[in-house]
Scaffold this active site. Structure first.
Site, mmCIF file in Angstrom:
data_model
loop_
_atom_site.group_PDB
_atom_site.id
_atom_site.type_symbol
_atom_site.label_atom_id
_atom_site.label_comp_id
_atom_site.label_asym_id
_atom_site.label_seq_id
_atom_site.Cartn_x
_atom_site.Cartn_y
_atom_site.Cartn_z
ATOM 1 N N LYS A 14 40.173 -33.782 -37.512
ATOM 2 C CA LYS A 14 40.337 -32.364 -37.507
ATOM 3 C C LYS A 14 40.973 -31.658 -36.139
ATOM 4 C CE LYS A 14 35.742 -31.711 -38.683
ATOM 5 N NZ LYS A 14 33.837 -31.680 -38.016
ATOM 6 N N PHE A 67 27.116 -21.772 -37.557
ATOM 7 C CA PHE A 67 28.148 -21.891 -37.241
ATOM 8 C C PHE A 67 28.824 -21.791 -38.592
ATOM 9 C CE2 PHE A 67 25.662 -25.168 -38.291
ATOM 10 C CZ PHE A 67 26.279 -25.986 -39.339
ATOM 11 N N ARG A 95 31.158 -43.602 -40.661
ATOM 12 C CA ARG A 95 29.882 -42.663 -40.243
ATOM 13 C C ARG A 95 29.438 -43.269 -38.178
ATOM 14 N NH1 ARG A 95 28.284 -37.455 -42.147
ATOM 15 N NH2 ARG A 95 26.776 -37.653 -41.078
ATOM 16 N N HIS A 128 35.382 -35.836 -39.213
ATOM 17 C CA HIS A 128 34.644 -35.593 -40.642
ATOM 18 C C HIS A 128 34.647 -37.044 -41.418
ATOM 19 C CE1 HIS A 128 32.763 -34.224 -44.024
ATOM 20 N NE2 HIS A 128 33.759 -34.524 -45.105
HETATM 21 N N1 LIG Z 1 24.492 -26.923 -34.640
HETATM 22 C C1 LIG Z 1 26.313 -27.074 -34.712
HETATM 23 N N2 LIG Z 1 26.819 -26.289 -33.801
HETATM 24 C C2 LIG Z 1 28.296 -25.900 -34.194
HETATM 25 N N3 LIG Z 1 28.515 -26.598 -35.095
HETATM 26 C C3 LIG Z 1 27.825 -27.126 -35.804
HETATM 27 C C4 LIG Z 1 26.599 -27.600 -35.778
HETATM 28 N N4 LIG Z 1 25.968 -28.273 -36.613
HETATM 29 C C5 LIG Z 1 27.307 -28.419 -37.562
HETATM 30 N N5 LIG Z 1 28.745 -28.053 -36.581
HETATM 31 C C6 LIG Z 1 29.690 -28.581 -37.657
HETATM 32 O O1 LIG Z 1 30.034 -28.447 -38.905
HETATM 33 C C7 LIG Z 1 29.889 -29.175 -39.930
HETATM 34 C C8 LIG Z 1 29.249 -30.228 -40.459
HETATM 35 O O2 LIG Z 1 27.979 -30.073 -40.146
HETATM 36 P P1 LIG Z 1 27.164 -31.742 -40.889
HETATM 37 O O3 LIG Z 1 27.471 -31.981 -42.321
HETATM 38 O O4 LIG Z 1 25.479 -31.138 -40.166
HETATM 39 O O5 LIG Z 1 27.532 -32.717 -40.268
HETATM 40 P P2 LIG Z 1 28.420 -34.052 -39.737
HETATM 41 O O6 LIG Z 1 30.057 -33.235 -39.584
HETATM 42 O O7 LIG Z 1 28.212 -34.999 -38.725
HETATM 43 O O8 LIG Z 1 28.337 -34.164 -41.677
HETATM 44 C C9 LIG Z 1 30.840 -30.548 -37.964
HETATM 45 O O9 LIG Z 1 30.969 -31.912 -37.938
HETATM 46 C C10 LIG Z 1 30.460 -29.791 -37.205
HETATM 47 O O10 LIG Z 1 31.806 -29.169 -36.763
HETATM 48 MG MG LIG Z 2 28.344 -34.046 -43.463
#
Ligand SMILES: Nc1ncnc2c1ncn2[C@@H]1O[C@H](COP(=O)(O)OP(=O)(O)O)[C@@H](O)[C@H]1O
Ligand SMILES: [Mg+2]
Ligand SMILES: Nc1nc2c(ncn2[C@H]2C[C@H](O)[C@@H](COP(=O)(O)OP(=O)(O)OP(=O)(O)O)O2)c(=O)[nH]1
Length: 158
Positions: A14, A67, A95, A128
């Site tokens: 990112k 968010f 992951r 990601h």
């Molecule tokens: N509680 C949160 N507060 C702030 N940003 C968040 C939160 N949950 C997720 N995000 C942001 O949204 C992105 C996508 O969320 P998610 O798909 O749930 O997580 P991941 O990226 O681990 O798969 C995360 O990588 C993060 O940048």
């Molecule tokens: Mg995700």
């Protein structure tokens, strides 16, 4: 000896990471390091600069979450790197390597994962990874429309 069947996943480094080229090369060498944990092959790599609508389309599943706006703001704040990674169980292994979504949780429960080492805040968590085969196909073809994931998978089955 039959080689283990490989899987594809989409990885994003990112914008906060891409602000420092030294960091990127360290992370790329960790991704491709030939040991039993990593050893990903980089099938595609591209620097991306998103407009607001690109971020909103990619993260559409999160529209309406508190968010969502700050996530899109972060992901359009500068260039980032999109990678297609291949190895056995690539989705799960990538992951596992990046660790939990929240860097502070990663620093407690999953030290030495990439988000524990580089993640800044819950939004600016630096990495990601696709979360399923179906998501990986959608996300890979979002960034690399020229890559036919189904054809790649059929080729891998042979
Ligand atoms: N509680 C949160 N507060 C702030 N940003 C968040 C939160 N949950 C997720 N995000 C942001 O949204 C992105 C996508 O969320 P998610 O798909 O749930 O997580 P991941 O990226 O681990 O798969 C995360 O990588 C993060 O940048
Ligand atoms: Mg995700
Ligand atoms: N459920 C809920 N959580 C919230 C809300 N506002 C903030 N949070 C969560 C988001 C983060 O997981 C955590 C810390 O918020 P921060 O704004 O400090 O982290 P965040 O990653 O969003 O920071 P950033 O936008 O990158 O500066 O608190 C809210 O309104 N509802």
């Amino acid at each position: 000896m039959l080689l283990p069947r490989r899987q594809l996943t989409l990885a994003l480094l990112k914008p906060d990471l891409c602000a420092n080229p030294n960091t990127i090369s360290k992370i790329i060498s960790r991704i491709t390091a030939t040991n039993q944990h990593n050893n990903f092959e980089i099938i595609r790599q591209r620097e991306i600069l998103w407009r607001q609508q690109d971020a909103e389309a990619f993260y559409a599943e999160h529209r309406g979450r508190f968010f969502f706006e700050r996530l899109c703001g972060y992901m359009t704040s500068g260039p980032f790197m999109a990678l297609v990674l291949a190895r056995q169980d690539a989705i799960k292994e990538w992951r596992a390597l990046i660790g939990p979504t929240h860097p502070w949780r990663a620093r407690i429960n999953a030290p030495n994962t990439l988000r524990s080492l580089y993640g800044l805040t819950d939004t600016r968590n630096s990495f990601h990874g696709s979360d399923s085969d179906e998501t990986a196909k959608r996300e890979i073809e979002f960034f690399f429309p020229e890559l036919d994931v189904d054809a790649w998978r059929r080729q891998e089955e042979k």
